[in-house]
Design a protein around this motif. Structure first.
Motif, PDB file in Angstrom:
ATOM      1  N   HIS A   1       0.923  -1.135   0.153  1.00 39.94           N
ATOM      2  CA  HIS A   1      -0.146   0.118   0.013  1.00 39.94           C
ATOM      3  C   HIS A   1       0.916   1.126  -0.016  1.00 39.94           C
ATOM      4  N   ARG A   2       0.343   2.271  -0.618  1.00 36.26           N
ATOM      5  CA  ARG A   2       0.940   3.658  -0.498  1.00 36.26           C
ATOM      6  C   ARG A   2      -0.219   4.714  -0.087  1.00 36.26           C
ATOM      7  N   ARG A   3      -1.241   4.546  -0.413  1.00 36.57           N
ATOM      8  CA  ARG A   3      -2.351   5.444   0.070  1.00 36.57           C
ATOM      9  C   ARG A   3      -2.732   5.066   1.515  1.00 36.57           C
ATOM     10  N   VAL A   4      -1.806   5.322   2.527  1.00 36.23           N
ATOM     11  CA  VAL A   4      -2.090   4.936   3.864  1.00 36.23           C
ATOM     12  C   VAL A   4      -2.123   6.280   4.710  1.00 36.23           C
ATOM     13  N   CYS A   5      -2.612   6.056   5.705  1.00 36.03           N
ATOM     14  CA  CYS A   5      -2.836   7.386   6.732  1.00 36.03           C
ATOM     15  C   CYS A   5      -2.544   6.837   8.172  1.00 36.03           C
ATOM     16  N   PHE A   6      -1.467   6.989   8.787  1.00 35.89           N
ATOM     17  CA  PHE A   6      -1.106   6.288   9.982  1.00 35.89           C
ATOM     18  C   PHE A   6      -1.805   7.306  11.026  1.00 35.89           C
ATOM     19  N   ILE A   7      -2.308   6.817  12.140  1.00 36.47           N
ATOM     20  CA  ILE A   7      -3.162   7.348  13.015  1.00 36.47           C
ATOM     21  C   ILE A   7      -3.066   6.751  14.339  1.00 36.47           C
TER      22      ILE A   7
ATOM     23  N   LEU B   1     -12.942   9.523  17.009  1.00 38.89           N
ATOM     24  CA  LEU B   1     -13.022  10.356  15.866  1.00 38.89           C
ATOM     25  C   LEU B   1     -14.241   9.085  15.304  1.00 38.89           C
ATOM     26  N   GLY B   2     -14.250   8.059  15.809  1.00 39.75           N
ATOM     27  CA  GLY B   2     -15.174   6.833  15.465  1.00 39.75           C
ATOM     28  C   GLY B   2     -14.773   6.131  14.125  1.00 39.75           C
ATOM     29  N   PHE B   3     -13.563   6.226  13.950  1.00 42.80           N
ATOM     30  CA  PHE B   3     -13.067   5.229  12.826  1.00 42.80           C
ATOM     31  C   PHE B   3     -12.613   3.744  13.414  1.00 42.80           C
ATOM     32  N   ALA B   4     -12.337   3.021  12.435  1.00 42.48           N
ATOM     33  CA  ALA B   4     -11.368   1.789  12.628  1.00 42.48           C
ATOM     34  C   ALA B   4     -10.260   1.632  11.647  1.00 42.48           C
ATOM     35  N   ALA B   5      -9.215   1.081  12.318  1.00 36.92           N
ATOM     36  CA  ALA B   5      -7.988   0.539  11.269  1.00 36.92           C
ATOM     37  C   ALA B   5      -8.815  -0.414  10.137  1.00 36.92           C
ATOM     38  N   GLY B   6      -8.440  -0.116   9.060  1.00 37.66           N
ATOM     39  CA  GLY B   6      -9.010  -0.872   7.803  1.00 37.66           C
ATOM     40  C   GLY B   6      -9.924  -0.191   7.267  1.00 37.66           C
ATOM     41  N   GLU B   7     -10.518   1.003   7.532  1.00 35.63           N
ATOM     42  CA  GLU B   7     -11.318   1.820   6.807  1.00 35.63           C
ATOM     43  C   GLU B   7     -10.496   2.747   5.985  1.00 35.63           C
ATOM     44  N   TYR B   8     -11.202   3.025   4.826  1.00 35.79           N
ATOM     45  CA  TYR B   8     -10.637   4.256   4.016  1.00 35.79           C
ATOM     46  C   TYR B   8     -11.169   5.584   4.336  1.00 35.79           C
TER      47      TYR B   8
ATOM     48  N   LEU C   1      -5.930   4.394   3.294  1.00 33.01           N
ATOM     49  CA  LEU C   1      -6.233   3.170   4.062  1.00 33.01           C
ATOM     50  C   LEU C   1      -5.847   3.784   5.700  1.00 33.01           C
ATOM     51  N   LEU C   2      -6.622   3.615   6.870  1.00 33.15           N
ATOM     52  CA  LEU C   2      -6.255   3.984   8.230  1.00 33.15           C
ATOM     53  C   LEU C   2      -5.549   3.121   8.483  1.00 33.15           C
ATOM     54  N   VAL C   3      -4.210   3.221   8.913  1.00 31.00           N
ATOM     55  CA  VAL C   3      -3.410   2.223   9.585  1.00 31.00           C
ATOM     56  C   VAL C   3      -2.946   2.676  11.248  1.00 31.00           C
ATOM     57  N   GLU C   4      -3.390   1.795  12.183  1.00 36.42           N
ATOM     58  CA  GLU C   4      -3.189   2.097  13.519  1.00 36.42           C
ATOM     59  C   GLU C   4      -1.822   2.082  13.837  1.00 36.42           C
ATOM     60  N   TYR C   5      -1.280   3.063  14.229  1.00 36.36           N
ATOM     61  CA  TYR C   5       0.278   3.599  14.478  1.00 36.36           C
ATOM     62  C   TYR C   5       0.645   4.331  15.637  1.00 36.36           C
TER      63      TYR C   5
END
Length: 359
Positions: free
Chosen positions: A180-186, A194-201, A219-223
């Protein structure tokens, strides 16, 4: 000025001016004859690089020649003899030697076998400060979430499989991301808040006085990242940087501090386990494989080791730094690299041989 096209030349901005130049593998012929450029490798060794192949086109110029001609054409009052300098690159190196610490007697030292090591005082914990210690300065930042809890601070960065804006692969061994390259570390806390989960776009939207800009489908990546902060790769997120948001003195774009908010994208989520970093397991597996390779075969060429381990040269150099005897990297003194003519051979040290049962 580029040797080949890459994606960032074509998709960012309305217009692009590209000046193709000679590559390092091509013969660079100037008025004084064939030229050698100077390069520094990942181990801080400075050496000459000479092209061996005919240029792809007789119209190609070298990067120094392009810069010199641009300067000559646009700076008519300059006292620098731009065209004379580019006739013989030794003249450029002579000028570097006069003004840059560590490059004294540049032309002679760079012609020694293997070149010379570029000294970095900080690598030996030496700092040119009044008290001889490193100085750190913390600068206060405006909190983007003040008055709006949905705002986050985005920093953009490179992946492992990337050099500047040239992307060689979709993996990031630094952070355990694969494919993956379109990832967002959070952070985990911000995901929950914010009500999101890792694996959501999500779509990422930057907020600025002149409007909003959106980059879609990340892609949300827990970090493990500070609360209120997120990170993603460039150039995919370059479009989020406002044009008039820049450092006060350097005037560089504020790519490390962009106020953004997240919203759900239309893409289906992936398994949460696929959106977590893989950790250091791969590195842990590589160490015994390399030691076994060197135990089975003495004097393994560097290039053969990269192929056997499935690594790039830079990846292998980083692995060797931890297994060598260089105190700057807390080396384990298990492996040593030695030059053999044009090749670099890898050997086990006495300590490494003992560890592998090869006494």
């Amino acid at each position: 000025v580029t040797t080949k096209l890459n994606r960032s030349h074509l998709v960012h901005g309305r217009d692009a001016l590209m000046l193709p130049c000679l590559g390092r593998s091509e013969i660079d012929l100037q008025a004084a004859g064939p030229q050698a450029i100077t390069v520094e490798d990942s181990m801080s060794m400075v050496h000459l690089s000479v092209g061996m192949n005919p240029p792809a086109s007789p119209q190609l110029m070298s990067e120094p020649a392009i810069v010199a001609r641009l300067a000559h054409a646009t700076l008519p009052a300059s006292r620098t003899p731009w065209l004379a300098l580019v006739e013989d690159y030794d003249r450029i190196r002579d000028r570097i030697a006069r003004v840059v610490p560590g490059f004294e007697d540049f032309n002679a030292r760079v012609r020694a076998p293997g070149g010379f090591h570029l000294y970095h005082p900080a690598s030996e914990r030496r700092f040119a400060t009044a008290d001889g210690k490193a100085s750190f300065h913390a600068h206060a930042l405006d909190d983007p979430a003040v008055g709006d809890a949905t705002l986050l601070r985005l920093t953009t960065m490179r992946s492992h499989d990337q050099y500047n804006t040239t992307i060689y692969g979709l993996d990031d061994r630094y952070r355990g991301v694969r494919g993956h390259r379109r990832v967002c570390f959070i952070s985990r806390g911000d995901l929950a808040r914010l009500g999101f989960a890792a694996g959501e776009y999500v779509d990422i939207t930057s907020v600025w006085h002149d409007g909003e800009r959106t980059a879609a489908n990340f892609l949300l990546v827990e970090y493990d990242i500070p609360a209120g902060c997120i990170a993603s790769y460039f150039p995919e997120t370059n479009a989020l940087v406002p044009l008039d948001s820049y450092a006060e003195r350097a005037r560089t774009p504020t790519s490390k501090s962009i106020e953004v908010r997240l919203s759900r994208a239309g893409m289906p989520a992936v398994a949460e386990s696929a959106a977590r970093p893989a950790g250091d397991a791969a590195i842990d597996e590589l160490v015994p494989r390399l030691l076994q390779l060197l135990a089975d075969e003495e004097g393994v060429p560097l290039q053969r080791a990269t192929k056997r381990l499935g690594l790039s040269t830079s990846e292998l150099h980083r692995l060797l730094a931890s297994l060598g005897d260089d105190p700057r990297y807390d080396g384990l003194d298990l492996v040593v690299a030695r030059r053999d003519g044009e090749r670099t051979l890898l050997w086990l040290t006495d300590k490494g041989r003992a560890l592998c049962g090869r006494t």
